[in-house]
Design a protein around this motif. Sequence first.
Motif, mmCIF file in Angstrom:
data_model
loop_
_atom_site.group_PDB
_atom_site.id
_atom_site.type_symbol
_atom_site.label_atom_id
_atom_site.label_comp_id
_atom_site.label_asym_id
_atom_site.label_seq_id
_atom_site.Cartn_x
_atom_site.Cartn_y
_atom_site.Cartn_z
ATOM 1 N N MET A 1 47.927 23.434 1.446
ATOM 2 C CA MET A 1 48.666 24.039 2.569
ATOM 3 C C MET A 1 47.904 25.220 3.154
ATOM 4 S SD MET A 1 51.397 22.196 1.413
ATOM 5 C CE MET A 1 52.370 22.970 0.154
ATOM 6 N N SER A 2 47.543 26.130 2.268
ATOM 7 C CA SER A 2 46.816 27.308 2.725
ATOM 8 C C SER A 2 45.524 26.933 3.425
ATOM 9 C CB SER A 2 46.467 28.217 1.564
ATOM 10 O OG SER A 2 47.613 28.534 0.852
ATOM 11 N N LYS A 4 44.819 24.331 5.224
ATOM 12 C CA LYS A 4 45.066 23.917 6.611
ATOM 13 C C LYS A 4 45.321 25.127 7.494
ATOM 14 C CE LYS A 4 46.382 19.128 6.570
ATOM 15 N NZ LYS A 4 46.815 18.760 5.197
ATOM 16 N N GLU A 5 46.096 26.067 6.924
ATOM 17 C CA GLU A 5 46.404 27.291 7.672
ATOM 18 C C GLU A 5 45.124 28.060 7.991
ATOM 19 O OE1 GLU A 5 49.642 30.378 6.464
ATOM 20 O OE2 GLU A 5 49.742 28.703 5.039
ATOM 21 N N LYS A 8 43.145 26.432 10.675
ATOM 22 C CA LYS A 8 43.782 26.656 11.964
ATOM 23 C C LYS A 8 43.434 28.043 12.507
ATOM 24 C CE LYS A 8 48.220 26.182 13.941
ATOM 25 N NZ LYS A 8 49.383 26.977 13.560
ATOM 26 N N LEU A 9 43.505 29.026 11.642
ATOM 27 C CA LEU A 9 43.194 30.393 12.072
ATOM 28 C C LEU A 9 41.729 30.521 12.493
ATOM 29 C CD1 LEU A 9 45.243 32.503 9.504
ATOM 30 C CD2 LEU A 9 45.530 32.494 11.992
ATOM 31 N N GLU A 12 41.370 29.208 15.815
ATOM 32 C CA GLU A 12 42.016 30.034 16.848
ATOM 33 C C GLU A 12 41.191 31.237 17.275
ATOM 34 O OE1 GLU A 12 46.519 29.286 15.505
ATOM 35 O OE2 GLU A 12 45.963 31.403 15.727
ATOM 36 N N LYS A 98 44.235 39.583 11.871
ATOM 37 C CA LYS A 98 44.810 38.810 10.771
ATOM 38 C C LYS A 98 43.864 38.874 9.583
ATOM 39 C CE LYS A 98 48.537 35.988 11.081
ATOM 40 N NZ LYS A 98 49.201 35.965 12.359
ATOM 41 N N ILE A 100 42.787 37.180 5.765
ATOM 42 C CA ILE A 100 42.871 36.059 4.820
ATOM 43 C C ILE A 100 42.154 36.440 3.532
ATOM 44 C CG2 ILE A 100 42.176 33.663 4.347
ATOM 45 C CD1 ILE A 100 42.228 33.147 7.350
ATOM 46 N N ASP A 113 47.482 38.266 5.178
ATOM 47 C CA ASP A 113 48.550 37.482 5.807
ATOM 48 C C ASP A 113 48.563 36.079 5.233
ATOM 49 O OD1 ASP A 113 49.210 39.521 7.880
ATOM 50 O OD2 ASP A 113 47.123 39.144 8.445
ATOM 51 N N VAL A 114 47.391 35.589 4.904
ATOM 52 C CA VAL A 114 47.273 34.285 4.267
ATOM 53 C C VAL A 114 46.456 34.475 2.998
ATOM 54 C CG1 VAL A 114 46.348 31.943 4.473
ATOM 55 C CG2 VAL A 114 47.334 33.068 6.479
ATOM 56 N N TRP A 116 44.812 32.474 -0.358
ATOM 57 C CA TRP A 116 44.514 31.227 -1.055
ATOM 58 C C TRP A 116 43.800 31.611 -2.346
ATOM 59 C CZ3 TRP A 116 39.966 27.505 0.137
ATOM 60 C CH2 TRP A 116 40.058 26.380 -0.713
#
Length: 315
Positions: A1-2, A4-5, A8-9, A12, A98, A100, A113-114, A116
């Motif tokens: 899940m992470s 994919k996030e 995506k970031l 972006e 953001k 990670i 924020d994210v 993993w």
Amino acid sequence: MSRKEIVKLIEEFNTIIIHRHVRPDPDAYGSQGGLAEIIRSNFPDKKVWMTGEQDPSLSFLAVMDEVPDEAYQDALVIVCDTANQARIDDQRYHDGQKLIKIDHHPEVDFYGDVQWVDTTASSTCEMIFHLFEEFEKKEASLSEEAARLIYAGIVGDTGRFLFPSTTQKTLSIAAKLVNYAFDRPALYNQMYKTPMHVAKLKGYILQNFELNEEGYSTIKLSKEVLKHYGVTASETSQLVGLLGDIEGILSWVFFVEEEETIRVRLRSKGPVINGIAAEHNGGGHPMAAGAKASTWEETEEIAAKLKQVCKEYKK
Ligand SMILES: [Mn+2]
């Protein structure tokens, strides 16, 4: 899940700044540089920076960028291989849009924020390869340079595939990476060359370590000893494995005197030692951890605790 996030970031943001820990090792440089290389080669329009102090002994892996403060304004910041915030090299990491965290150490600080965190991964580089596989589904490719960097980090953190953290996954990734044409012998030579002064200190350590009947071993490297051999405290980090293959040693500790504190490097082949590290300003993996002592008396306490865990382990 992470994963994919994270992908995506990365897609972006146009500006991405990658950090790692202070006193870097090949996994820190490899994950930082490998991720930067994956993004750069697949998204040539993005601006990717690597920050942190340049370590000359790791310049064969990557060279850090001079990141201007303004770059953080619209940036995605990614921190690799770092469990605690105080150890992040370049404290501007929280100045981005953001944040990670990508790491394989047991959680120390919950930041970003994210996040993993995969403690089953041998190295952060192993995780970076898994992240790449997510990009690969979208036709991304892995450059030879990215393969070299990721391979270096895996090799570094697994002690050349020796440590128990080496899994079937680790080896299958390594098997894929060796298909790339980077110069493996040259990489090993760069990673494992020993300067003469360090080799002499190895001799000192092998002559002077103490082995106790409980199976724990200690070695003290005072400022005087380091000065005599012309070795810096940080250069001793590559010597910690030295005692691992000596018969009868279950766990061992290096006490390395620095300017203000005594650095404590704990290693083990059975007894869990990161609990001891946590009680003395440190932490780490169950079989490899680091701490800090403020006095030689405190190192005696640590040695006593090491004796205790070895005793219990042997029961
Ligand atoms: Mn690592």
